[in-house]
Design an enzyme around this catalytic site. Structure first.
Site, mmCIF file in Angstrom:
data_model
loop_
_atom_site.group_PDB
_atom_site.id
_atom_site.type_symbol
_atom_site.label_atom_id
_atom_site.label_comp_id
_atom_site.label_asym_id
_atom_site.label_seq_id
_atom_site.Cartn_x
_atom_site.Cartn_y
_atom_site.Cartn_z
ATOM 1 N N ALA A 141 0.938 -1.265 0.093
ATOM 2 C CA ALA A 141 -0.033 0.235 0.007
ATOM 3 C C ALA A 141 0.882 1.464 -0.083
ATOM 4 C CB ALA A 141 -0.979 0.028 1.255
ATOM 5 N N ASP A 184 12.876 3.670 2.008
ATOM 6 C CA ASP A 184 12.017 3.204 2.913
ATOM 7 C C ASP A 184 12.587 2.621 4.342
ATOM 8 O OD1 ASP A 184 10.310 3.724 0.941
ATOM 9 O OD2 ASP A 184 9.311 1.442 0.770
HETATM 10 C C1 MEV Z 1 8.613 3.362 -2.417
HETATM 11 O O1 MEV Z 1 8.121 3.644 -1.150
HETATM 12 C C2 MEV Z 1 9.557 4.569 -3.040
HETATM 13 C C3 MEV Z 1 9.957 4.193 -4.581
HETATM 14 O O2 MEV Z 1 10.702 5.218 -4.994
HETATM 15 C C4 MEV Z 1 11.016 3.222 -4.625
HETATM 16 C C5 MEV Z 1 12.388 3.415 -3.842
HETATM 17 O O3 MEV Z 1 12.822 4.352 -3.507
HETATM 18 O O4 MEV Z 1 13.076 2.300 -3.586
HETATM 19 C C6 MEV Z 1 8.970 3.915 -5.662
#
Ligand code: MEV
Length: 329
Positions: free
Chosen positions: A111, A159
């Site tokens: 999500a 993250d």
């Molecule tokens: C995911 O939270 C963020 C993205 O930029 C993927 C990443 O930075 O590894 C989509």
């Protein structure tokens, strides 16, 4: 018993372009979290219980590339020569201690709220502490990044970083983290489309676009980077209301990257129509969550509009300078 927790996260601005070296802003969301309890077991084996994903297995019954199993195997590998005073250290190669590991999570999966990274961080902290293998935040973060790479292809590391340090961050891949200085707190509404969408897929699709036309996409990523720099400046001078327009522009650029979806666009429009100062998808996209910047007194109206527009769930979170210390007991 040893317990550790880790919060969820939202990306305020800059997702996807951050994979290509541009900056992004992310903040922890402490209303949702993963809690991991590790205790010695009276029975043989390493028993894993994660009721939210209906997992009740002994470690050896899981494939070694399973998200939880890979954390445990890699951590046992790291600690295998450890001689712990309590005798709980993972012994020689192939010799695992007998453990019960309970994982509970209130972070929705797939999500955009960092559920995978939060499980990794909380499990790493609880297990390493239980094995008397002290790990600093830097080590937890570096370890979690290696695990993210096993499962997500080419993650930027944002993250695991925002979740490990549990504070607002200005993040650039492979650079030391910088804390985002939030001068005046502001309110964000998080709206869930209810559509599960793995980040790995959208990240890999953006990579295909980039490989097909690097000049074009480098320009788009540059613009995202400029939007993020401007947003950082607004947050760090207390002009957070001016983030709204920047979020709207970031959403357009994410649409161009093909990572929005009809459900996300519907919620983004509904939030703006209900008076949000700006709105965009957040995280990997294609589903998952969107975010809207609101005046505090307008939070209930915007959350209500998201539900009326088909959102599964809508809730408010406050972005503030306060560091939400990850817990370890
Ligand atoms: C995911 O939270 C963020 C993205 O930029 C993927 C990443 O930075 O590894 C989509």
């Amino acid at each position: 018993m040893t317990r550790a927790s880790a919060p969820g996260k939202i990306i305020l601005l800059g997702e996807h372009a951050v994979v290509y070296g541009r900056p992004a802003l992310a903040v922890p969301v402490t209303q949702v979290h993963v809690d991991v309890d590790v205790s010695d077991s009276a029975r043989r084996g390493v028993w894993i219980h994660a009721p939210s994903v209906d997992l009740h297995e002994e470690l050896n019954a899981l494939p070694s590339d399973h998200a939880v199993a890979s954390v445990i195997h890699n951590l046992f590998f790291l600690t295998r020569n450890l001689h712990s005073p309590s005798g709980r250290g993972a012994g020689g190669e192939g010799e695992f201690p007998d453990l019960e590991i309970n994982i509970t999570s209130s972070i929705p999966v797939a999500a955009g709220l960092g559920s995978g990274a939060a499980v990794t961080v909380a499990l790493t902290r609880a297990l390493s502490a239980h094995l008397n293998y002290g790990m600093h935040d830097e080590q937890v973060n570096a370890f979690a990044y290696e695990i993210e790479k096993l499962h997500h292809g080419t993650p930027s590391g944002i993250d695991n970083t925002v979740i490990t340090y549990a504070r607002p961050v200005y993040f650039v891949r492979n650079q030391p983290i910088e804390t985002l200085k939030v001068i005046e707190p502001f309110t964000i509404i998080i709206g869930d489309t209810g559509v599960g969408a793995p980040t790995k897929q959208s990240v890999s699709d953006v990579r295909k676009l980039w490989e097909a036309d690097k000049t074009k996409w480098e320009r788009v990523f540059d613009e995202v980077g400029e939007v993020v720099q401007a947003a950082r400046q607004k947050i760090e001078t207390g002009d957070w209301r001016l983030l709204g327009g920047l979020m709207n522009r970031n959403h357009e650029l994410l649409q161009e990257m093909t990572v929005s979806s009809p459900e996300l666009d519907t919620l983004v429009s509904a939030a703006r129509d209900a008076g949000a100062l700006g709105a965009k998808l957040s995280g990997g996209g294609r589903g998952g969550n969107m975010i809207a910047l609101v005046e505090k007194e307008n939070a209930t109206a915007v959350a209500g509009a998201l539900i009326s527009a088909g959102g599964r769930r809508a809730w408010a979170t406050e972005v503030a300078a306060t560091i939400a210390k990850p817990t370890l007991r």
